[in-house]
Design an enzyme around this catalytic site. Sequence first.
Site, PDB file in Angstrom:
ATOM      1  N   ASN A 211      24.276 -24.376  22.911  1.00 32.30           N
ATOM      2  CA  ASN A 211      25.001 -25.173  21.919  1.00 32.30           C
ATOM      3  C   ASN A 211      25.209 -26.592  22.443  1.00 32.30           C
ATOM      4  O   ASN A 211      24.786 -26.921  23.548  1.00 32.30           O
ATOM      5  CB  ASN A 211      26.333 -24.498  21.563  1.00 32.30           C
ATOM      6  CG  ASN A 211      27.216 -24.345  22.778  1.00 32.30           C
ATOM      7  OD1 ASN A 211      27.613 -25.316  23.403  1.00 32.30           O
ATOM      8  ND2 ASN A 211      27.513 -23.096  23.144  1.00 32.30           N
TER       9      ASN A 211
ATOM     10  N   ASP B 150      28.392 -16.978  21.107  1.00 32.76           N
ATOM     11  CA  ASP B 150      28.950 -15.779  20.480  1.00 32.76           C
ATOM     12  C   ASP B 150      28.000 -14.588  20.594  1.00 32.76           C
ATOM     13  O   ASP B 150      28.431 -13.450  20.497  1.00 32.76           O
ATOM     14  CB  ASP B 150      29.271 -16.065  19.009  1.00 32.76           C
ATOM     15  CG  ASP B 150      30.522 -16.943  18.887  1.00 32.76           C
ATOM     16  OD1 ASP B 150      31.474 -16.709  19.670  1.00 32.76           O
ATOM     17  OD2 ASP B 150      30.538 -17.861  18.053  1.00 32.76           O
TER      18      ASP B 150
ATOM     19  N   LYS C  80       6.976 -14.950  29.279  1.00 34.90           N
ATOM     20  CA  LYS C  80       7.007 -15.953  28.208  1.00 34.90           C
ATOM     21  C   LYS C  80       6.370 -15.378  26.932  1.00 34.90           C
ATOM     22  O   LYS C  80       5.254 -14.824  26.998  1.00 34.90           O
ATOM     23  CB  LYS C  80       6.239 -17.197  28.664  1.00 34.90           C
ATOM     24  CG  LYS C  80       6.359 -18.338  27.685  1.00 34.90           C
ATOM     25  CD  LYS C  80       5.615 -19.559  28.158  1.00 34.90           C
ATOM     26  CE  LYS C  80       5.580 -20.595  27.051  1.00 34.90           C
ATOM     27  NZ  LYS C  80       4.702 -21.716  27.371  1.00 34.90           N
TER      28      LYS C  80
ATOM     29  N   PRO D 194      31.077 -10.763  25.053  1.00 36.25           N
ATOM     30  CA  PRO D 194      32.515 -10.483  25.234  1.00 36.25           C
ATOM     31  C   PRO D 194      33.319 -11.749  24.998  1.00 36.25           C
ATOM     32  O   PRO D 194      32.838 -12.852  25.262  1.00 36.25           O
ATOM     33  CB  PRO D 194      32.601 -10.060  26.705  1.00 36.25           C
ATOM     34  CG  PRO D 194      31.407 -10.672  27.360  1.00 36.25           C
ATOM     35  CD  PRO D 194      30.331 -10.722  26.319  1.00 36.25           C
ATOM     36  N   ASP D 195      34.533 -11.596  24.441  1.00 35.63           N
ATOM     37  CA  ASP D 195      35.417 -12.760  24.279  1.00 35.63           C
ATOM     38  C   ASP D 195      36.271 -12.868  25.543  1.00 35.63           C
ATOM     39  O   ASP D 195      37.183 -12.075  25.768  1.00 35.63           O
ATOM     40  CB  ASP D 195      36.288 -12.609  23.032  1.00 35.63           C
ATOM     41  CG  ASP D 195      36.977 -13.920  22.701  1.00 35.63           C
ATOM     42  OD1 ASP D 195      37.723 -14.440  23.561  1.00 35.63           O
ATOM     43  OD2 ASP D 195      36.749 -14.459  21.602  1.00 35.63           O
ATOM     44  N   ILE D 196      35.937 -13.871  26.364  1.00 32.75           N
ATOM     45  CA  ILE D 196      36.567 -13.993  27.686  1.00 32.75           C
ATOM     46  C   ILE D 196      38.060 -14.263  27.544  1.00 32.75           C
ATOM     47  O   ILE D 196      38.898 -13.645  28.202  1.00 32.75           O
ATOM     48  CB  ILE D 196      35.875 -15.116  28.498  1.00 32.75           C
ATOM     49  CG1 ILE D 196      34.369 -14.840  28.608  1.00 32.75           C
ATOM     50  CG2 ILE D 196      36.505 -15.241  29.876  1.00 32.75           C
ATOM     51  CD1 ILE D 196      33.550 -16.013  29.115  1.00 32.75           C
TER      52      ILE D 196
ATOM     53  N   PHE E 111      40.940 -23.156  23.089  1.00 30.03           N
ATOM     54  CA  PHE E 111      40.517 -24.277  22.267  1.00 30.03           C
ATOM     55  C   PHE E 111      39.939 -23.746  20.961  1.00 30.03           C
ATOM     56  O   PHE E 111      39.199 -22.757  20.973  1.00 30.03           O
ATOM     57  CB  PHE E 111      39.458 -25.125  22.986  1.00 30.03           C
ATOM     58  CG  PHE E 111      40.073 -26.184  23.857  1.00 30.03           C
ATOM     59  CD1 PHE E 111      40.720 -25.845  25.028  1.00 30.03           C
ATOM     60  CD2 PHE E 111      40.021 -27.519  23.481  1.00 30.03           C
ATOM     61  CE1 PHE E 111      41.313 -26.814  25.825  1.00 30.03           C
ATOM     62  CE2 PHE E 111      40.607 -28.503  24.269  1.00 30.03           C
ATOM     63  CZ  PHE E 111      41.256 -28.153  25.445  1.00 30.03           C
TER      64      PHE E 111
ATOM     65  N   LYS F  31      43.539 -18.101  15.019  1.00 30.69           N
ATOM     66  CA  LYS F  31      42.825 -17.798  16.270  1.00 30.69           C
ATOM     67  C   LYS F  31      43.810 -17.567  17.413  1.00 30.69           C
ATOM     68  O   LYS F  31      43.623 -16.679  18.237  1.00 30.69           O
ATOM     69  CB  LYS F  31      41.890 -18.981  16.586  1.00 30.69           C
ATOM     70  CG  LYS F  31      40.845 -18.687  17.607  1.00 30.69           C
ATOM     71  CD  LYS F  31      39.782 -19.778  17.638  1.00 30.69           C
ATOM     72  CE  LYS F  31      38.848 -19.704  16.454  1.00 30.69           C
ATOM     73  NZ  LYS F  31      37.749 -20.658  16.527  1.00 30.69           N
TER      74      LYS F  31
ATOM     75  N   LYS G  27      43.764 -14.014  19.319  1.00 34.72           N
ATOM     76  CA  LYS G  27      43.385 -13.931  20.742  1.00 34.72           C
ATOM     77  C   LYS G  27      44.598 -13.708  21.642  1.00 34.72           C
ATOM     78  O   LYS G  27      44.437 -13.474  22.840  1.00 34.72           O
ATOM     79  CB  LYS G  27      42.635 -15.195  21.165  1.00 34.72           C
ATOM     80  CG  LYS G  27      41.354 -15.407  20.354  1.00 34.72           C
ATOM     81  CD  LYS G  27      40.370 -16.331  21.011  1.00 34.72           C
ATOM     82  CE  LYS G  27      39.145 -16.506  20.126  1.00 34.72           C
ATOM     83  NZ  LYS G  27      37.902 -16.617  20.882  1.00 34.72           N
TER      84      LYS G  27
HETATM   85  O1  C5P Z   1      36.423 -17.740  18.588  1.00 35.58           O
HETATM   86  P1  C5P Z   1      36.101 -19.095  19.122  1.00 35.58           P
HETATM   87  O2  C5P Z   1      34.796 -19.147  19.874  1.00 35.58           O
HETATM   88  O3  C5P Z   1      36.201 -20.203  18.134  1.00 35.58           O
HETATM   89  O4  C5P Z   1      37.279 -19.344  20.172  1.00 35.58           O
HETATM   90  C1  C5P Z   1      37.321 -20.475  20.981  1.00 35.58           C
HETATM   91  C2  C5P Z   1      38.173 -20.203  22.187  1.00 35.58           C
HETATM   92  O5  C5P Z   1      37.884 -18.923  22.763  1.00 35.58           O
HETATM   93  C3  C5P Z   1      37.867 -21.179  23.292  1.00 35.58           C
HETATM   94  O6  C5P Z   1      39.058 -21.314  24.055  1.00 35.58           O
HETATM   95  C4  C5P Z   1      36.746 -20.498  24.045  1.00 35.58           C
HETATM   96  O7  C5P Z   1      36.628 -20.975  25.373  1.00 35.58           O
HETATM   97  C5  C5P Z   1      37.196 -19.054  23.998  1.00 35.58           C
HETATM   98  N1  C5P Z   1      36.091 -18.085  23.967  1.00 35.58           N
HETATM   99  C6  C5P Z   1      35.880 -17.247  25.059  1.00 35.58           C
HETATM  100  N2  C5P Z   1      34.858 -16.307  25.014  1.00 35.58           N
HETATM  101  C7  C5P Z   1      34.075 -16.200  23.929  1.00 35.58           C
HETATM  102  C8  C5P Z   1      34.265 -17.059  22.839  1.00 35.58           C
HETATM  103  C9  C5P Z   1      35.270 -17.989  22.890  1.00 35.58           C
HETATM  104  O8  C5P Z   1      36.599 -17.341  26.059  1.00 35.58           O
HETATM  105  N3  C5P Z   1      33.104 -15.316  23.933  1.00 35.58           N
END
Ligand code: C5P
Length: 349
Positions: free
Chosen positions: A152, A221, A231, A253-255, A271, A285, A289
């Site tokens: 991105n 994501d 390749k 995974p959402d860290i 953020f 959000k 979260k």
């Molecule tokens: O859901 P979104 O990606 O918009 O959320 C943004 C926030 O979540 C940011 O603080 C980003 O660093 C964190 N995040 C994360 N792991 C992910 C996706 C987002 O820590 N896989």
Amino acid sequence: PVFVDPFDARIPDSMAHIHLTRGAAAIIVAPASTNFIARLAHGLADDLLAALCAARGPCPLLLAPAMNREMWLNPPTQRNIRQLKEDGVTILGPASGSQACGETGDGRMIEPLELLDGLIGGLQPKVLAGIRVVITAGPTVEAIDPVRILTNRSSGKTGFALARAACQAGASVVLIAGPATLPTPYGVQRIDVESAAQMRAAAMAAVAGADVFIAVAAVADWHVLHPSGQKLKKHDLANRGTATLDLRLAPNPDILTEVAALPNGPWCVGFAAETEKLEAHAQAKRARKGVDLMIGNLAQQSMGADDTQLVLFDDTGAQPLPRLSKTEAARCLIDAIAARLPRNARGRG
Ligand code: C5P
């Protein structure tokens, strides 16, 4: 102008060794030699520089040692450095690496941009003294095959600026960075990663014992479910009668959510980069979260730019900041975080 004489006639009363520091924001000695450090530690005033330092009063003094590694390790030098720190002098570096004499080790002067970070840091209020901060920054990249990636437009500028500001505010900072071409802020411990999975592993290890976690990274994501070991070839697809490449993507995974859910975990800041309905999306959000503070911005105005307009969302509502450079915005955010941190540091305790 360059001065060498303690009694220079260009200065009123010829008192160069007194008047040159009056009104100065700081004195920085770079490079600071073994000999100068020894003279300073003993309060000598036998040339202009030593006399300036002795007569500086409240003016902050910073030294960037530069010498051979054995001279740096020599017990009297180490004793002098300890003494100077006790006397309130800030020591910047030294760095480790190849030296003018051909040897390798500790004693290199830190780089000019690091000197600038250290100088600015020496003048900042220490609102995060003793606090351990972990920050994720930059994009992540997900492999399609060994040469192609999904990524991105995140530059890492905001995360790196926050790492610098946190460090300058006295925190010890671990910066977990996706691919970014930015220099590591002076004093910050940087861990480079590529994929979201690597960033997660590094973050989960680093937050054990941390007080604050700031998730700035634009984490991908999705990742490619079955990246190719070799390749991918256009003509292989054509041979199968298609020019179209289908990729199956699986969620990452959402860290931030994971860290925020840790028992006794750090105080968490997220953020929310949105393209519309900033307040509604950012507050939703924050709740989803489970984070203490969510920083909202409009992605199209901020990604890759040098300035940014942020809004802080917490339990008390929304607090907009003016449009600021990312450096200034980072300092405001660090102050806002410091003001909100529970007094017993380890976050939610
Ligand atoms: O859901 P979104 O990606 O918009 O959320 C943004 C926030 O979540 C940011 O603080 C980003 O660093 C964190 N995040 C994360 N792991 C992910 C996706 C987002 O820590 N896989």
